[in-house]
Design a protein around this motif. Structure first.
Motif, PDB file in Angstrom:
ATOM      1  N   TYR A 177       0.807  -1.221   0.000  1.00 27.03           N
ATOM      2  CA  TYR A 177       0.000   0.000   0.000  1.00 27.03           C
ATOM      3  C   TYR A 177       0.841   1.273   0.000  1.00 27.03           C
ATOM      4  O   TYR A 177       0.583   2.186  -0.810  1.00 27.03           O
ATOM      5  CB  TYR A 177      -0.973   0.047   1.181  1.00 27.03           C
ATOM      6  CG  TYR A 177      -1.798   1.310   1.125  1.00 27.03           C
ATOM      7  CD1 TYR A 177      -2.897   1.392   0.269  1.00 27.03           C
ATOM      8  CD2 TYR A 177      -1.436   2.453   1.839  1.00 27.03           C
ATOM      9  CE1 TYR A 177      -3.627   2.567   0.151  1.00 27.03           C
ATOM     10  CE2 TYR A 177      -2.154   3.632   1.723  1.00 27.03           C
ATOM     11  CZ  TYR A 177      -3.251   3.685   0.878  1.00 27.03           C
ATOM     12  OH  TYR A 177      -3.957   4.859   0.753  1.00 27.03           O
ATOM     13  N   PHE A 178       1.818   1.386   0.885  1.00 28.29           N
ATOM     14  CA  PHE A 178       2.591   2.627   0.963  1.00 28.29           C
ATOM     15  C   PHE A 178       3.277   2.946  -0.367  1.00 28.29           C
ATOM     16  O   PHE A 178       3.199   4.088  -0.849  1.00 28.29           O
ATOM     17  CB  PHE A 178       3.617   2.568   2.096  1.00 28.29           C
ATOM     18  CG  PHE A 178       3.021   2.413   3.471  1.00 28.29           C
ATOM     19  CD1 PHE A 178       1.716   2.821   3.746  1.00 28.29           C
ATOM     20  CD2 PHE A 178       3.757   1.849   4.513  1.00 28.29           C
ATOM     21  CE1 PHE A 178       1.171   2.678   5.024  1.00 28.29           C
ATOM     22  CE2 PHE A 178       3.222   1.707   5.785  1.00 28.29           C
ATOM     23  CZ  PHE A 178       1.925   2.118   6.039  1.00 28.29           C
ATOM     24  N   PRO A 179       3.953   1.979  -1.019  1.00 28.86           N
ATOM     25  CA  PRO A 179       4.547   2.286  -2.324  1.00 28.86           C
ATOM     26  C   PRO A 179       3.505   2.628  -3.395  1.00 28.86           C
ATOM     27  O   PRO A 179       3.712   3.564  -4.178  1.00 28.86           O
ATOM     28  CB  PRO A 179       5.307   1.000  -2.681  1.00 28.86           C
ATOM     29  CG  PRO A 179       5.587   0.344  -1.371  1.00 28.86           C
ATOM     30  CD  PRO A 179       4.395   0.654  -0.526  1.00 28.86           C
ATOM     31  N   VAL A 180       2.395   1.886  -3.438  1.00 25.05           N
ATOM     32  CA  VAL A 180       1.385   2.156  -4.473  1.00 25.05           C
ATOM     33  C   VAL A 180       0.760   3.530  -4.281  1.00 25.05           C
ATOM     34  O   VAL A 180       0.499   4.247  -5.254  1.00 25.05           O
ATOM     35  CB  VAL A 180       0.310   1.047  -4.482  1.00 25.05           C
ATOM     36  CG1 VAL A 180      -0.864   1.448  -5.371  1.00 25.05           C
ATOM     37  CG2 VAL A 180       0.914  -0.266  -4.980  1.00 25.05           C
ATOM     38  N   GLY A 235      -8.946   7.039  -5.315  1.00 25.31           N
ATOM     39  CA  GLY A 235      -8.501   5.713  -4.931  1.00 25.31           C
ATOM     40  C   GLY A 235      -8.975   4.528  -5.740  1.00 25.31           C
ATOM     41  O   GLY A 235      -8.978   3.405  -5.238  1.00 25.31           O
ATOM     42  N   GLY A 236      -9.355   4.700  -6.989  1.00 27.08           N
ATOM     43  CA  GLY A 236      -9.749   3.545  -7.803  1.00 27.08           C
ATOM     44  C   GLY A 236      -8.623   2.547  -7.957  1.00 27.08           C
ATOM     45  O   GLY A 236      -8.829   1.333  -7.851  1.00 27.08           O
ATOM     46  N   THR A 237      -7.408   3.051  -8.199  1.00 23.88           N
ATOM     47  CA  THR A 237      -6.257   2.156  -8.321  1.00 23.88           C
ATOM     48  C   THR A 237      -5.612   1.899  -6.962  1.00 23.88           C
ATOM     49  O   THR A 237      -5.440   0.752  -6.552  1.00 23.88           O
ATOM     50  CB  THR A 237      -5.206   2.751  -9.278  1.00 23.88           C
ATOM     51  OG1 THR A 237      -4.915   4.100  -8.892  1.00 23.88           O
ATOM     52  CG2 THR A 237      -5.702   2.742 -10.709  1.00 23.88           C
ATOM     53  N   ASN A 282      -6.139  -2.143  -5.808  1.00 22.67           N
ATOM     54  CA  ASN A 282      -5.077  -2.639  -4.934  1.00 22.67           C
ATOM     55  C   ASN A 282      -5.612  -3.691  -3.966  1.00 22.67           C
ATOM     56  O   ASN A 282      -5.059  -4.788  -3.839  1.00 22.67           O
ATOM     57  CB  ASN A 282      -4.490  -1.446  -4.169  1.00 22.67           C
ATOM     58  CG  ASN A 282      -3.103  -1.707  -3.618  1.00 22.67           C
ATOM     59  OD1 ASN A 282      -2.514  -2.767  -3.832  1.00 22.67           O
ATOM     60  ND2 ASN A 282      -2.565  -0.744  -2.898  1.00 22.67           N
ATOM     61  N   ALA A 283      -6.708  -3.372  -3.276  1.00 22.80           N
ATOM     62  CA  ALA A 283      -7.285  -4.315  -2.310  1.00 22.80           C
ATOM     63  C   ALA A 283      -7.899  -5.526  -3.002  1.00 22.80           C
ATOM     64  O   ALA A 283      -7.762  -6.663  -2.526  1.00 22.80           O
ATOM     65  CB  ALA A 283      -8.330  -3.605  -1.462  1.00 22.80           C
ATOM     66  N   TYR A 307       1.108  -5.844  -9.703  1.00 21.54           N
ATOM     67  CA  TYR A 307       2.005  -5.782  -8.549  1.00 21.54           C
ATOM     68  C   TYR A 307       1.312  -6.247  -7.277  1.00 21.54           C
ATOM     69  O   TYR A 307       1.864  -7.051  -6.510  1.00 21.54           O
ATOM     70  CB  TYR A 307       2.533  -4.364  -8.366  1.00 21.54           C
ATOM     71  CG  TYR A 307       3.411  -4.223  -7.136  1.00 21.54           C
ATOM     72  CD1 TYR A 307       4.678  -4.797  -7.110  1.00 21.54           C
ATOM     73  CD2 TYR A 307       2.959  -3.564  -6.002  1.00 21.54           C
ATOM     74  CE1 TYR A 307       5.487  -4.697  -5.979  1.00 21.54           C
ATOM     75  CE2 TYR A 307       3.750  -3.450  -4.873  1.00 21.54           C
ATOM     76  CZ  TYR A 307       5.012  -4.022  -4.862  1.00 21.54           C
ATOM     77  OH  TYR A 307       5.799  -3.934  -3.737  1.00 21.54           O
ATOM     78  N   SER A 308       0.100  -5.761  -7.042  1.00 24.78           N
ATOM     79  CA  SER A 308      -0.603  -6.127  -5.822  1.00 24.78           C
ATOM     80  C   SER A 308      -0.934  -7.611  -5.787  1.00 24.78           C
ATOM     81  O   SER A 308      -0.788  -8.265  -4.752  1.00 24.78           O
ATOM     82  CB  SER A 308      -1.886  -5.300  -5.687  1.00 24.78           C
ATOM     83  OG  SER A 308      -2.546  -5.596  -4.482  1.00 24.78           O
TER      84      SER A 308
END
Length: 449
Positions: free
Chosen positions: A152-155, A176-178, A183-184, A379-380
């Motif tokens: 999360y922090f990097p994204v 926060g769509g991405t 991401n979640a 990545y996620s």
């Protein structure tokens, strides 16, 4: 939600109005995590209710501490290679002055840090819905700590931090769509592919135990989402936040109608669970797009998301992945839809001058959106699956099959959500230490029935 937004031509001054507004929005976003707990808690079987609530609540503690220690620095510190931020002054938030302003803004940096913290708390809590009924609480707590650090922090830096690759590319993600939903959702898919299905998946009924609790959670999420979305412009000086507020309401209502229409045609009924899930799908989809589209565009985004997310939740039965509470179907799919539709419906007259395909902008913004979507998704998915695999192979991520069948609440928390004996489930568990397994199983069977 870039921290470098310019709100005035001259040197910015602290705005009491914007500061107060952002503190209120931060509190509204904080409310979304317990609201999510209620939403998810009502969707599980009664024997997993408390565990589902706690999987969200524990994020409030873990992420708050990590954010202060190093999370804010990683997300919004000085860019390092377009992949992560780092600033020694942000470690422990010790080098920030009380009146120090966000770069180019009119709110204190502390307020921005508080607002962003609430996003960081909510995002891993979203993942928990995919893992209902079967994950050790200690393993889940460790996963949260590792996941926010590695993923999360990097994204968040990629998408919202100055110098992040998606930020510099021009990917539009208003709230926060991405960074949050894709991401979640991708993380949820990665973890469930590692830990496997619940006992009885596709065989036993796994119906929600409390639809009123689901509706309460959905309503509170809807309310909190106005702070989530409108607050992401970080002020009220130019009307963009007002457009986002209105579009949030419009898209959510349209998505609920789209989901219910599909449900009626496909299954013959308008369900309360469908109404709640449809509303959430609209909230998810408008999150990246609401600052770029018109109110008519918001209707289109909502309807498309409502129908496609309703279709997507059934894919778990076709492909055999056990997404317990449809995190993949709603948050991953909804986030992808909302982010990509920016490339079609962006008017070029609200958040920025970047227009979508339907407004004369060609394919330029669409390919940028696609790069952000699939970069974060890949990545996620991979990083989350690897973290889950490490935990699963070391301390073990799942409870035993017998414990899963008998009920994870009593095993992990020594309590039950509802007491039907008159003895008080929580106090009885504390005074005796345990409840006999036979009694627990009998109680759960009775309530489920």
């Amino acid at each position: 939600m870039p921290p470098g937004i310019t709100l005035a031509a001259d040197a910015p001054e602290l705005s009491a109005a914007n500061t107060g507004f952002m503190l209120i929005c931060s509190a509204m976003v904080m409310l979304m995590t317990p609201a999510l707990a209620f939403f998810y808690g009502g969707m599980v079987r009664v024997k997993s209710t408390l565990n589902m609530l706690m999987m969200s609540f524990i994020s409030l503690g873990i992420v708050s501490v990590l954010w202060v220690l190093y999370g804010f620095s990683m997300a919004f510190g000085t860019d390092r290679g377009s992949l992560v931020g780092w600033d020694a002054d942000y470690l422990g938030l010790s080098g920030i002055g009380v009146t120090e302003l966000l770069d180019g803004g009119s709110i204190p940096l502390f307020v921005f840090a508080a607002f962003q913290l609430m996003f960081a708390i909510l995002t891993p809590a979203l993942i928990s819905g995919a893992l209902a009924d079967r994950v050790k609480f200690t393993a889940w707590a460790l996963f949260i700590a590792l996941w926010v650090t590695v993923v999360y922090f990097p994204v968040a830096h990629w998408v919202w931090g100055e110098g992040g690759w998606a930020f510099d590319l021009g990917v539009i993600d208003f709230a926060g769509g991405t960074a949050v939903h894709i991401n979640a959702g991708a993380a949820a898919l990665g973890v469930i592919l590692v830990i496997g299905k619940r006992v009885g998946f596709k065989k036993d009924p796994m119906r929600p135990h409390s639809l009123p609790l689901v509706m309460l959670g959905a309503g509170l999420l809807w309310f909190g989402w106005f702070g989530f979305n409108a607050g992401s412009w970080l002020g009220n000086d130019d009307g963009v936040g007002a457009v986002m507020f209105l579009n949030t309401q419009i898209a959510t209502g349209a998505a609920m109608l789209g989901w219910l229409a599909y449900e009626k045609i496909r299954h013959g009924a308008f369900t309360t669970l469908g109404a709640a899930s449809g509303a959430v799908s609209g909230l998810v989809a408008i999150t990246p797009a609401g600052g770029s589209v018109s109110p008519l565009g918001a209707i289109a985004v909502g309807v498309i998301a409502g129908v496609l997310c309703a279709m997507a939740v059934g894919l778990k039965y076709r492909f055999g992945y056990d997404d317990s509470l449809d995190v993949v179907g709603v948050h991953l799919v909804g986030g992808v839809i909302g982010s990509l539709l920016v490339g079609f419906f962006a008017t070029g007259g609200v958040q920025s001058d970047d227009a979508g395909l339907f407004y004369g902008g060609g394919l330029d913004q669409l390919w940028k959106q696609a790069a952000g979507v699939f970069g974060v998704l890949a990545y996620s998915l991979l990083a989350s699956a690897l973290l889950a695999l490490i935990i699963h192979k070391t301390m073990g991520m799942r409870v035993t099959e017998d414990d899963e069948v008998s009920g994870i609440d009593q095993l992990e928390h020594a309590e039950t959500a509802y007491d039907h004996s008159g003895a008080g489930g929580g106090s009885a568990a504390r005074s005796t230490g345990t409840v006999p397994p036979a009694a627990t199983a009998a109680q759960n069977t009775k309530v489920d029935a």
